[in-house]
Design an enzyme around this catalytic site. Structure first.
Site, PDB file in Angstrom:
ATOM      1  N   GLY A  47      24.853  79.499  45.556  1.00 23.74           N
ATOM      2  CA  GLY A  47      26.104  79.644  46.273  1.00 23.74           C
ATOM      3  C   GLY A  47      27.068  80.514  45.486  1.00 23.74           C
ATOM      4  O   GLY A  47      26.986  80.610  44.261  1.00 23.74           O
ATOM      5  N   GLN A  52      35.210  83.938  42.994  1.00 30.54           N
ATOM      6  CA  GLN A  52      34.383  84.178  41.811  1.00 30.54           C
ATOM      7  C   GLN A  52      34.137  85.666  41.560  1.00 30.54           C
ATOM      8  O   GLN A  52      33.752  86.058  40.466  1.00 30.54           O
ATOM      9  CB  GLN A  52      33.024  83.458  41.945  1.00 30.54           C
ATOM     10  CG  GLN A  52      33.160  81.943  41.945  1.00 30.54           C
ATOM     11  CD  GLN A  52      31.800  81.285  42.076  1.00 30.54           C
ATOM     12  OE1 GLN A  52      31.302  81.094  43.174  1.00 30.54           O
ATOM     13  NE2 GLN A  52      31.200  80.946  40.945  1.00 30.54           N
ATOM     14  N   CYS A 106      27.431  76.186  37.800  1.00 29.65           N
ATOM     15  CA  CYS A 106      28.279  77.169  38.483  1.00 29.65           C
ATOM     16  C   CYS A 106      28.111  78.521  37.808  1.00 29.65           C
ATOM     17  O   CYS A 106      28.075  78.586  36.577  1.00 29.65           O
ATOM     18  CB  CYS A 106      29.734  76.716  38.403  1.00 29.65           C
ATOM     19  SG  CYS A 106      30.881  77.824  39.246  1.00 29.65           S
ATOM     20  N   LEU A 107      28.033  79.579  38.613  1.00 33.69           N
ATOM     21  CA  LEU A 107      27.878  80.921  38.045  1.00 33.69           C
ATOM     22  C   LEU A 107      29.096  81.321  37.220  1.00 33.69           C
ATOM     23  O   LEU A 107      28.996  82.194  36.360  1.00 33.69           O
ATOM     24  CB  LEU A 107      27.643  81.943  39.166  1.00 33.69           C
ATOM     25  CG  LEU A 107      26.329  81.758  39.947  1.00 33.69           C
ATOM     26  CD1 LEU A 107      26.267  82.744  41.110  1.00 33.69           C
ATOM     27  CD2 LEU A 107      25.122  81.918  39.033  1.00 33.69           C
ATOM     28  N   HIS A 148      31.232  71.912  46.500  1.00 33.36           N
ATOM     29  CA  HIS A 148      31.393  72.706  45.274  1.00 33.36           C
ATOM     30  C   HIS A 148      31.935  74.104  45.609  1.00 33.36           C
ATOM     31  O   HIS A 148      32.911  74.563  45.002  1.00 33.36           O
ATOM     32  CB  HIS A 148      30.038  72.804  44.552  1.00 33.36           C
ATOM     33  CG  HIS A 148      30.051  73.688  43.346  1.00 33.36           C
ATOM     34  ND1 HIS A 148      29.798  73.226  42.076  1.00 33.36           N
ATOM     35  CD2 HIS A 148      30.275  75.017  43.212  1.00 33.36           C
ATOM     36  CE1 HIS A 148      29.888  74.236  41.216  1.00 33.36           C
ATOM     37  NE2 HIS A 148      30.171  75.339  41.883  1.00 33.36           N
ATOM     38  N   GLU A 149      31.308  74.755  46.588  1.00 40.02           N
ATOM     39  CA  GLU A 149      31.727  76.123  46.929  1.00 40.02           C
ATOM     40  C   GLU A 149      33.148  76.167  47.472  1.00 40.02           C
ATOM     41  O   GLU A 149      33.935  77.046  47.118  1.00 40.02           O
ATOM     42  CB  GLU A 149      30.770  76.746  47.949  1.00 40.02           C
ATOM     43  CG  GLU A 149      29.368  77.008  47.430  1.00 40.02           C
ATOM     44  CD  GLU A 149      29.331  77.680  46.065  1.00 40.02           C
ATOM     45  OE1 GLU A 149      30.174  78.556  45.799  1.00 40.02           O
ATOM     46  OE2 GLU A 149      28.467  77.330  45.254  1.00 40.02           O
ATOM     47  N   HIS A 152      36.049  76.077  45.148  1.00 36.35           N
ATOM     48  CA  HIS A 152      36.435  77.382  44.596  1.00 36.35           C
ATOM     49  C   HIS A 152      37.569  78.015  45.399  1.00 36.35           C
ATOM     50  O   HIS A 152      38.413  78.717  44.848  1.00 36.35           O
ATOM     51  CB  HIS A 152      35.243  78.351  44.606  1.00 36.35           C
ATOM     52  CG  HIS A 152      34.285  78.163  43.473  1.00 36.35           C
ATOM     53  ND1 HIS A 152      34.640  78.351  42.158  1.00 36.35           N
ATOM     54  CD2 HIS A 152      32.972  77.830  43.461  1.00 36.35           C
ATOM     55  CE1 HIS A 152      33.577  78.136  41.377  1.00 36.35           C
ATOM     56  NE2 HIS A 152      32.549  77.808  42.148  1.00 36.35           N
TER      57      HIS A 152
HETATM   58 NI    NI Z   1      30.616  77.399  41.464  1.00 34.39          NI
END
Ligand code: NI
Length: 180
Positions: A47, A52, A106-107, A148-149, A152
Site C-alpha cells: 500500500g 508518502q 510502512c514504506l 493503515h493507509e 496517512h
Molecule cells: Ni504506511
C-alpha cells in the site's frame, strides 16, 4: 510513469492532513495515481498513500495480493496476478468494537515492524477514478491495511500506536539510517 521518492519518517510532510480530490480527476492527478502504483510495486509494498510521495491529497493505492512472497518474487507474475485498488476520498462509516492485532510495517518507516491493535472490521465509503461512490465492509488483512493507509491521509503513522519509548527508539533509528 515515474517512480517517486518516498518520504521517510521523521518528515513534517508525513504529518499533514490531506485534501480531498476533485472530480473529474485532472490529468495531473491521474498521473500521480499511476506513479503511486508504480512506486508501490517497485518498493515493493502492499500500500501507498499520496502524502508518502509528498502529495497532500486523499489518495491511496493497495495491492494485497502483492503481499504473497510467491507473487512478489517472481517477475514473470507481475501484471497478471496483480490486484491494484485505488481509493479516493475514503471515509470510515463504522469500525467494529472487536479488535485485531497484526504486525505492521510502512514504506516511510523502513525495516521496522511492530504489532498494532486496530478495529477488526470496518465499513468504508470511497470514490473510484470515475467519481463513482462505493460502500463496503472489510475484515482481516484488508481492514487493517486500509486503516493503515488512510491514517496517512490524516498525518498519522503506525508508530503513533506504540509506546512513546518505542516510538522514540524507532525515530532515532530512522534518523541514523536514513537521514545521516
Ligand atoms: Ni504506511
Amino acid at each position: 510513469m515515474a517512480i517517486r521518492e518516498i518520504l521517510i519518517h521523521p518528515d513534517d510532510r508525513l504529518r499533514e492532513v490531506a485534501k480531498p480530490v476533485v472530480f473529474p480527476l485532472s490529468d495531473d492527478v491521474k498521473q500521480i495515481i499511476k506513479d503511486m502504483a508504480e512506486t508501490m510495486y517497485d518498493a515493493p509494498g502492499v500500500g501507498l498513500a499520496a502524502p508518502q510521495i509528498d502529495v497532500s491529497l486523499q489518495i491511496a493505492v493497495t495491492d494485497t495480493l502483492w503481499r504473497s512472497d510467491e507473487v512478489r518474487h517472481d517477475p514473470d507474475k507481475s501484471g497478471a496476478d496483480r490486484d491494484l485498488k485505488v481509493w479516493l476520498n475514503p471515509e470510515f462509516l463504522w469500525k467494529s468494537d472487536e479488535s485485531a492485532t497484526w504486525e505492521e510495517g510502512c514504506l516511510s518507516v523502513p525495516e521496522t515492524y511492530a504489532d498494532v491493535t486496530r478495529p477488526a472490521a470496518v465499513r468504508l465509503r470511497w470514490f473510484d477514478m470515475d467519481g463513482g461512490q462505493h460502500e463496503k465492509d472489510f475484515t482481516d488483512f484488508l481492514a487493517v491495511a486500509l486503516q493503515h493507509e488512510f491514517d496517512h491521509l490524516l498525518g498519522k503513522l503506525f508508530i503513533d500506536y506504540l509506546s512513546p519509548l518505542k516510538r522514540n527508539m524507532i525515530t532515532k533509528k530512522m534518523k541514523k539510517l536514513f537521514k545521516g
